[in-house]
Design a protein around this motif. Sequence first.
Motif, PDB file in Angstrom:
ATOM      1  N   LEU A   1       2.945  -6.594  -8.972  1.00  0.00           N
ATOM      2  CA  LEU A   1       4.099  -5.934  -8.360  1.00  0.00           C
ATOM      3  C   LEU A   1       3.740  -4.524  -7.908  1.00  0.00           C
ATOM      4  O   LEU A   1       4.185  -4.076  -6.844  1.00  0.00           O
ATOM      5  N   ASP A   2       2.919  -3.833  -8.688  1.00  0.00           N
ATOM      6  CA  ASP A   2       2.483  -2.498  -8.268  1.00  0.00           C
ATOM      7  C   ASP A   2       1.685  -2.572  -6.968  1.00  0.00           C
ATOM      8  O   ASP A   2       1.831  -1.719  -6.081  1.00  0.00           O
ATOM      9  N   ARG A   3       0.831  -3.586  -6.838  1.00  0.00           N
ATOM     10  CA  ARG A   3       0.058  -3.748  -5.606  1.00  0.00           C
ATOM     11  C   ARG A   3       0.978  -4.021  -4.427  1.00  0.00           C
ATOM     12  O   ARG A   3       0.765  -3.522  -3.315  1.00  0.00           O
ATOM     13  N   ILE A   4       2.019  -4.825  -4.666  1.00  0.00           N
ATOM     14  CA  ILE A   4       2.985  -5.114  -3.602  1.00  0.00           C
ATOM     15  C   ILE A   4       3.681  -3.832  -3.157  1.00  0.00           C
ATOM     16  O   ILE A   4       3.772  -3.530  -1.960  1.00  0.00           O
ATOM     17  N   TYR A   5       4.171  -3.052  -4.104  1.00  0.00           N
ATOM     18  CA  TYR A   5       4.896  -1.836  -3.759  1.00  0.00           C
ATOM     19  C   TYR A   5       3.978  -0.796  -3.121  1.00  0.00           C
ATOM     20  O   TYR A   5       4.408  -0.046  -2.234  1.00  0.00           O
ATOM     21  N   TYR A   6       2.726  -0.772  -3.557  1.00  0.00           N
ATOM     22  CA  TYR A   6       1.776   0.184  -2.982  1.00  0.00           C
ATOM     23  C   TYR A   6       1.540  -0.125  -1.503  1.00  0.00           C
ATOM     24  O   TYR A   6       1.647   0.749  -0.634  1.00  0.00           O
ATOM     25  N   GLN A   7       1.211  -1.387  -1.208  1.00  0.00           N
ATOM     26  CA  GLN A   7       0.975  -1.752   0.183  1.00  0.00           C
ATOM     27  C   GLN A   7       2.259  -1.649   1.003  1.00  0.00           C
ATOM     28  O   GLN A   7       2.233  -1.247   2.171  1.00  0.00           O
ATOM     29  N   LEU A   8       3.390  -1.983   0.375  1.00  0.00           N
ATOM     30  CA  LEU A   8       4.671  -1.877   1.065  1.00  0.00           C
ATOM     31  C   LEU A   8       4.965  -0.424   1.453  1.00  0.00           C
ATOM     32  O   LEU A   8       5.471  -0.140   2.555  1.00  0.00           O
ATOM     33  N   GLY A   9       4.630   0.499   0.565  1.00  0.00           N
ATOM     34  CA  GLY A   9       4.840   1.914   0.867  1.00  0.00           C
ATOM     35  C   GLY A   9       4.054   2.365   2.082  1.00  0.00           C
ATOM     36  O   GLY A   9       4.562   3.081   2.951  1.00  0.00           O
ATOM     37  N   TRP A  10       2.804   1.918   2.170  1.00  0.00           N
ATOM     38  CA  TRP A  10       1.983   2.311   3.317  1.00  0.00           C
ATOM     39  C   TRP A  10       2.459   1.650   4.603  1.00  0.00           C
ATOM     40  O   TRP A  10       2.377   2.242   5.688  1.00  0.00           O
ATOM     41  N   ILE A  11       2.961   0.441   4.499  1.00  0.00           N
ATOM     42  CA  ILE A  11       3.484  -0.232   5.697  1.00  0.00           C
ATOM     43  C   ILE A  11       4.686   0.524   6.247  1.00  0.00           C
ATOM     44  O   ILE A  11       4.770   0.808   7.459  1.00  0.00           O
ATOM     45  N   TRP A  12       5.631   0.888   5.372  1.00  0.00           N
ATOM     46  CA  TRP A  12       6.803   1.617   5.832  1.00  0.00           C
ATOM     47  C   TRP A  12       6.416   3.003   6.335  1.00  0.00           C
ATOM     48  O   TRP A  12       7.031   3.519   7.284  1.00  0.00           O
ATOM     49  N   MET A  13       5.425   3.602   5.723  1.00  0.00           N
ATOM     50  CA  MET A  13       4.992   4.907   6.188  1.00  0.00           C
ATOM     51  C   MET A  13       4.404   4.815   7.600  1.00  0.00           C
ATOM     52  O   MET A  13       4.692   5.632   8.478  1.00  0.00           O
ATOM     53  N   THR A  14       3.579   3.777   7.827  1.00  0.00           N
ATOM     54  CA  THR A  14       3.003   3.588   9.150  1.00  0.00           C
ATOM     55  C   THR A  14       4.085   3.287  10.180  1.00  0.00           C
ATOM     56  O   THR A  14       3.988   3.689  11.350  1.00  0.00           O
ATOM     57  N   ALA A  15       5.145   2.578   9.748  1.00  0.00           N
ATOM     58  CA  ALA A  15       6.248   2.260  10.648  1.00  0.00           C
ATOM     59  C   ALA A  15       7.147   3.466  10.913  1.00  0.00           C
ATOM     60  O   ALA A  15       8.028   3.407  11.776  1.00  0.00           O
ATOM     61  N   GLY A  16       6.939   4.566  10.174  1.00  0.00           N
ATOM     62  CA  GLY A  16       7.723   5.779  10.389  1.00  0.00           C
ATOM     63  C   GLY A  16       9.005   5.836   9.588  1.00  0.00           C
ATOM     64  O   GLY A  16       9.849   6.696   9.852  1.00  0.00           O
ATOM     65  N   ASP A  17       9.171   4.956   8.601  1.00  0.00           N
ATOM     66  CA  ASP A  17      10.382   4.957   7.775  1.00  0.00           C
ATOM     67  C   ASP A  17      10.062   5.621   6.436  1.00  0.00           C
ATOM     68  O   ASP A  17       9.635   4.976   5.476  1.00  0.00           O
ATOM     69  N   LYS A  18      10.279   6.924   6.385  1.00  0.00           N
ATOM     70  CA  LYS A  18       9.914   7.684   5.191  1.00  0.00           C
ATOM     71  C   LYS A  18      10.732   7.267   3.980  1.00  0.00           C
ATOM     72  O   LYS A  18      10.197   7.169   2.865  1.00  0.00           O
ATOM     73  N   ASP A  19      12.015   7.021   4.171  1.00  0.00           N
ATOM     74  CA  ASP A  19      12.881   6.707   3.029  1.00  0.00           C
ATOM     75  C   ASP A  19      12.445   5.418   2.336  1.00  0.00           C
ATOM     76  O   ASP A  19      12.377   5.352   1.101  1.00  0.00           O
ATOM     77  N   LEU A  20      12.152   4.380   3.111  1.00  0.00           N
ATOM     78  CA  LEU A  20      11.706   3.128   2.513  1.00  0.00           C
ATOM     79  C   LEU A  20      10.320   3.278   1.890  1.00  0.00           C
ATOM     80  O   LEU A  20      10.017   2.627   0.883  1.00  0.00           O
TER      81      LEU A  20
END
Length: 340
Positions: free
Chosen positions: A165-184
């Motif tokens: 789950l930590d790996r999922i949230y880690y990669q998810l954080g970078w995906i949203w960051m690349t998409a420009g959604d800081k809050d997510l």
Amino acid sequence: MRIFLFCRFMKTMLQARLFYALAFSLLIFAPCKILFAETVLPPLSADAVMDYADHLFKNQDYAEAAGEYKKFNYFFPGDPRADRADFQVGMCYFHNRSYGPALAVFTRILDEKGAAGTGISSAFMISRCYEKIGKYRAAAENLLFLEAIFQKETGKAGEADPELLDRIYYQLGWIWMTAGDKDLAVLAFSKIRPDHPAVWQIGDIQADLAAWERLPQKSPLTAGLLSVIPGGGYLYCGRYQDALTAFFINSALIYAAWECFDKELYGLGGIITVIETGFYAGSIYGGISSSHKFNQARENEFVRDLKEKYHPGKDSPERMPALSVMPDGYGIRCAMIWNF
């Protein structure tokens, strides 16, 4: 009598020539026959095929490596390394920037294996493929789907592997960051356990994300209002050459239209007015879009700097081995995941 002797002589000579030709042929071709008879190709070995495929992959010859991994699966389908070879085919496509075929391979593996072994690695790679082609929402939804099916197979949400789950949230954080959604992005990083590995640097990432709010921004409303004066929006966004060009073109067309109407050239003045209306509207639209481009450029630069600072690296969770433990009907199922 002479004719008879001549015929006997010619027959003897013909027989001698045939004998010498046969002897010469044996002398020439017999060693070749022996050579070919002694050249025996070694039997196809699973280790040899896998080693050669890994060698090609290591040397970035991904097209040839994919063929060798496929050959391994064809000739040795029962080998314990068949799942790895299948996964490596998708990795070859991914590194060769053939994201469509890579998605097809990883999706099939995920469907076959589920949330275990190469199925988990394939799920992460599916998101990376979507991210590479700019489909960030699809990449995020795939990771959330992985979280859901893993929790479903483990039976209860509380029994899900926290490291996965930590790996999922880690990669998810970078995906949203690349998409420009800081809050997510902040929300995804905040779900990672406090006792996460120090090499992930979650605290430092969250501290740097706070600087996102302090990035220089240009207001689209201000840019639009300033564009009432031709070129004002461009000037506000720092595009000085475009501002100067827009000002002179619009000014020239306005002056030309004024002169035409002043000299009662209404037809020509009307044409120039229509042309100037298009240039004037384009100048306003360009000023507003320039503010959006300015803001997007600052965000892209900010995210790029964070990626260079934190991700991906040799110690990122995408490259770290992870052990998954999952209960099944007969006991406990374990899987070691290692992305290449």
